[in-house]
Design an enzyme around this catalytic site. Sequence first.
Site, PDB file in Angstrom:
ATOM      1  CG  HIS A 131      -2.051  -1.039   1.068  1.00  0.00           C
ATOM      2  ND1 HIS A 131      -2.824  -1.466   2.131  1.00  0.00           N
ATOM      3  CD2 HIS A 131      -2.479  -1.756  -0.003  1.00  0.00           C
ATOM      4  CE1 HIS A 131      -3.676  -2.394   1.725  1.00  0.00           C
ATOM      5  NE2 HIS A 131      -3.487  -2.595   0.433  1.00  0.00           N
ATOM      6  CB  CYS A 155       6.854  14.649 -14.034  1.00  0.00           C
ATOM      7  SG  CYS A 155       7.707  14.702 -12.440  1.00  0.00           S
TER       8      CYS A 155
HETATM    9  C1  BJW Z   1      -3.965  -6.517  16.700  1.00  0.00           C
HETATM   10  C2  BJW Z   1      -3.413  -5.682  17.637  1.00  0.00           C
HETATM   11  C3  BJW Z   1      -2.304  -6.175  18.311  1.00  0.00           C
HETATM   12  C4  BJW Z   1      -5.038  -4.621  16.846  1.00  0.00           C
HETATM   13  N1  BJW Z   1      -1.831  -7.387  18.013  1.00  0.00           N
HETATM   14  N2  BJW Z   1      -3.499  -7.718  16.425  1.00  0.00           N
HETATM   15  C5  BJW Z   1     -13.156  -7.023  -3.981  1.00  0.00           C
HETATM   16  C6  BJW Z   1     -14.311  -6.990  -3.247  1.00  0.00           C
HETATM   17  C7  BJW Z   1     -14.775  -5.802  -2.695  1.00  0.00           C
HETATM   18  C8  BJW Z   1     -14.058  -4.613  -2.847  1.00  0.00           C
HETATM   19  C9  BJW Z   1     -12.884  -4.662  -3.558  1.00  0.00           C
HETATM   20  C10 BJW Z   1     -12.442  -5.835  -4.117  1.00  0.00           C
HETATM   21  N3  BJW Z   1     -11.266  -5.588  -4.736  1.00  0.00           N
HETATM   22  C11 BJW Z   1     -10.965  -4.282  -4.574  1.00  0.00           C
HETATM   23  C12 BJW Z   1     -11.940  -3.679  -3.865  1.00  0.00           C
HETATM   24  C13 BJW Z   1     -11.992  -2.247  -3.473  1.00  0.00           C
HETATM   25  C14 BJW Z   1     -11.096  -1.917  -2.310  1.00  0.00           C
HETATM   26  C15 BJW Z   1     -11.532  -2.722  -1.084  1.00  0.00           C
HETATM   27  O1  BJW Z   1     -10.928  -3.686  -0.666  1.00  0.00           O
HETATM   28  N4  BJW Z   1     -12.587  -2.299  -0.416  1.00  0.00           N
HETATM   29  C16 BJW Z   1     -13.050  -2.992   0.785  1.00  0.00           C
HETATM   30  C17 BJW Z   1     -13.019  -2.021   1.954  1.00  0.00           C
HETATM   31  C18 BJW Z   1     -14.376  -3.601   0.524  1.00  0.00           C
HETATM   32  N5  BJW Z   1      -9.703  -2.192  -2.602  1.00  0.00           N
HETATM   33  C19 BJW Z   1      -8.967  -1.359  -3.342  1.00  0.00           C
HETATM   34  O2  BJW Z   1      -9.462  -0.346  -3.802  1.00  0.00           O
HETATM   35  C20 BJW Z   1      -7.524  -1.721  -3.591  1.00  0.00           C
HETATM   36  N6  BJW Z   1      -7.264  -1.592  -4.971  1.00  0.00           N
HETATM   37  C21 BJW Z   1      -7.565  -2.541  -5.864  1.00  0.00           C
HETATM   38  O3  BJW Z   1      -7.930  -3.644  -5.530  1.00  0.00           O
HETATM   39  O4  BJW Z   1      -7.418  -2.145  -7.179  1.00  0.00           O
HETATM   40  C22 BJW Z   1      -8.142  -2.866  -8.183  1.00  0.00           C
HETATM   41  C23 BJW Z   1      -9.640  -2.615  -7.990  1.00  0.00           C
HETATM   42  C24 BJW Z   1     -10.118  -1.359  -7.642  1.00  0.00           C
HETATM   43  C25 BJW Z   1     -11.498  -1.145  -7.438  1.00  0.00           C
HETATM   44  C26 BJW Z   1     -12.396  -2.204  -7.593  1.00  0.00           C
HETATM   45  C27 BJW Z   1     -11.903  -3.467  -7.901  1.00  0.00           C
HETATM   46  C28 BJW Z   1     -10.510  -3.664  -8.113  1.00  0.00           C
HETATM   47  C29 BJW Z   1      -6.604  -0.734  -2.907  1.00  0.00           C
HETATM   48  C30 BJW Z   1      -6.688  -0.817  -1.433  1.00  0.00           C
HETATM   49  C31 BJW Z   1      -5.784   0.237  -0.791  1.00  0.00           C
HETATM   50  C32 BJW Z   1      -6.050   0.324   0.685  1.00  0.00           C
HETATM   51  N7  BJW Z   1      -5.325   1.367   1.239  1.00  0.00           N
HETATM   52  C33 BJW Z   1      -5.468   1.644   2.680  1.00  0.00           C
HETATM   53  C34 BJW Z   1      -5.388   3.143   2.955  1.00  0.00           C
HETATM   54  C35 BJW Z   1      -4.089   3.717   2.830  1.00  0.00           C
HETATM   55  C36 BJW Z   1      -4.165   5.109   3.337  1.00  0.00           C
HETATM   56  C37 BJW Z   1      -3.044   5.382   4.293  1.00  0.00           C
HETATM   57  O5  BJW Z   1      -2.660   4.523   5.091  1.00  0.00           O
HETATM   58  O6  BJW Z   1      -2.589   6.481   4.244  1.00  0.00           O
HETATM   59  O7  BJW Z   1      -4.532   0.876   3.406  1.00  0.00           O
HETATM   60  S1  BJW Z   1      -7.007   1.170   3.384  1.00  0.00           S
HETATM   61  C38 BJW Z   1      -6.377   0.814   4.964  1.00  0.00           C
HETATM   62  O8  BJW Z   1      -6.799  -0.542   5.243  1.00  0.00           O
HETATM   63  C39 BJW Z   1      -4.845   0.795   4.813  1.00  0.00           C
HETATM   64  C40 BJW Z   1      -4.524  -0.574   5.391  1.00  0.00           C
HETATM   65  O9  BJW Z   1      -3.293  -1.037   4.859  1.00  0.00           O
HETATM   66  C41 BJW Z   1      -5.702  -1.411   4.999  1.00  0.00           C
HETATM   67  C42 BJW Z   1      -5.868  -2.683   5.805  1.00  0.00           C
HETATM   68  O10 BJW Z   1      -6.130  -2.409   7.141  1.00  0.00           O
HETATM   69  P1  BJW Z   1      -5.548  -3.361   8.255  1.00  0.00           P
HETATM   70  O11 BJW Z   1      -4.076  -3.325   8.228  1.00  0.00           O
HETATM   71  O12 BJW Z   1      -6.180  -4.684   8.178  1.00  0.00           O
HETATM   72  O13 BJW Z   1      -5.972  -2.568   9.584  1.00  0.00           O
HETATM   73  P2  BJW Z   1      -7.354  -2.624  10.414  1.00  0.00           P
HETATM   74  O14 BJW Z   1      -7.384  -1.439  11.277  1.00  0.00           O
HETATM   75  O15 BJW Z   1      -8.506  -2.844   9.541  1.00  0.00           O
HETATM   76  O16 BJW Z   1      -7.224  -3.946  11.309  1.00  0.00           O
HETATM   77  C43 BJW Z   1      -6.296  -4.070  12.368  1.00  0.00           C
HETATM   78  C44 BJW Z   1      -6.367  -5.492  12.886  1.00  0.00           C
HETATM   79  O17 BJW Z   1      -5.344  -5.673  13.855  1.00  0.00           O
HETATM   80  C45 BJW Z   1      -7.690  -5.862  13.569  1.00  0.00           C
HETATM   81  O18 BJW Z   1      -8.092  -7.144  13.111  1.00  0.00           O
HETATM   82  C46 BJW Z   1      -7.332  -5.916  15.067  1.00  0.00           C
HETATM   83  O19 BJW Z   1      -8.077  -6.906  15.770  1.00  0.00           O
HETATM   84  C47 BJW Z   1      -5.888  -6.295  15.012  1.00  0.00           C
HETATM   85  N8  BJW Z   1      -5.085  -5.801  16.107  1.00  0.00           N
HETATM   86  N9  BJW Z   1      -4.194  -4.494  17.660  1.00  0.00           N
HETATM   87  C48 BJW Z   1      -2.501  -8.132  17.051  1.00  0.00           C
HETATM   88  N10 BJW Z   1      -1.723  -5.428  19.273  1.00  0.00           N
HETATM   89 ZN    ZN Z   2       6.943  16.525 -11.306  1.00  0.00          ZN
END
Ligand code: BJW
Ligand code: ZN
Length: 241
Positions: free
Chosen positions: A121, A132
């Site tokens: 990500h 650019c």
């Molecule tokens: C602990 C703990 C401790 C706490 N010990 N554990 C198929 C189906 C449906 C939708 C889509 C699909 N394919 C694509 C999509 C669209 C979309 C998507 O997935 N949407 C869903 C929300 C439904 N995906 C995209 O758009 C992606 N692009 C893509 O697939 O391109 C092609 C395409 C596009 C459109 C349609 C179809 C295809 C790109 C995704 C980019 C995500 N970017 C982000 C934001 C970045 C911004 C930034 O950071 O500045 O990345 S989203 C955000 O969530 C961030 C994270 O990396 C990501 C994942 O979150 P994560 O890491 O899981 O965190 P949390 O907070 O959710 O969970 C924390 C966990 O830790 C919890 O379970 C806690 O219990 C646990 N925990 N403390 C152990 N101490």
């Molecule tokens: Zn530039």
Amino acid sequence: MPERTPIAEVKARLERAKSVTVLTGAGISADSGVATFRGADGLWRNFRAEDLATPEAFARDPRLVWEWYNWRRELIATKRPNPAHHALVEMEKRGRRFWLITQNVDGLHRAAGSEQLSEIHGNIWRVRCTRCGQISENRQVPIPILPSCSVCQGLLRPHIVWFGESLAQRDLEQSYAALESCEVMLIIGTSGVVYPAASFAPVAKQAGAFVAEVNLDPTPNSDLMDVSIRGRASETVPLLL
Ligand code: BJW
Ligand code: ZN
């Protein structure tokens, strides 16, 4: 034979495995003090990440989006890798196939010393020119709003993959190669709701891997896990070495 604990089972699998792939999410950095996305503390001025992490939000109000990133850069700049990040560096050094796929943009895996990794990500310390396309490292905190490109004066944006944007082809290729070839896949601290990373566990499982997760709570992928370890990443991951 007495039944093994989940930690002992995963540890034994890791010891024997000739190839290991790890997927991490915000939960591994939570123990370093970086807020997760979907927890109660994941909000900023009442905006959800889903409202700000989109190309549409940036086109509409780049100042607002940069203010959010400045706030996060300020917080992340003070954070350090925790024992879970360090344990993954040790795992990488064991001289077998190893690949770390992280969804985290905070750079803490690199700060710990991980080298064989895909930051699928992006990275909050990199910026990209919207005109650019040049990518550069930028550690200014705060970054002057609005930042501009030193080459063409175009508007800079964070080099981060937002919702609706594609992941880099190279990251996808490296990730799928690692998922399809690993004997053990370890998934740490991700809610498993954001695609394509949410489909990585099923891919590895389908390819025959032993799949285990470390998380405080169950996730949508928990049912397909061979072992689930419930606990904090910083306390449990070091025990797997
Ligand atoms: C602990 C703990 C401790 C706490 N010990 N554990 C198929 C189906 C449906 C939708 C889509 C699909 N394919 C694509 C999509 C669209 C979309 C998507 O997935 N949407 C869903 C929300 C439904 N995906 C995209 O758009 C992606 N692009 C893509 O697939 O391109 C092609 C395409 C596009 C459109 C349609 C179809 C295809 C790109 C995704 C980019 C995500 N970017 C982000 C934001 C970045 C911004 C930034 O950071 O500045 O990345 S989203 C955000 O969530 C961030 C994270 O990396 C990501 C994942 O979150 P994560 O890491 O899981 O965190 P949390 O907070 O959710 O969970 C924390 C966990 O830790 C919890 O379970 C806690 O219990 C646990 N925990 N403390 C152990 N101490
Ligand atoms: Zn530039």
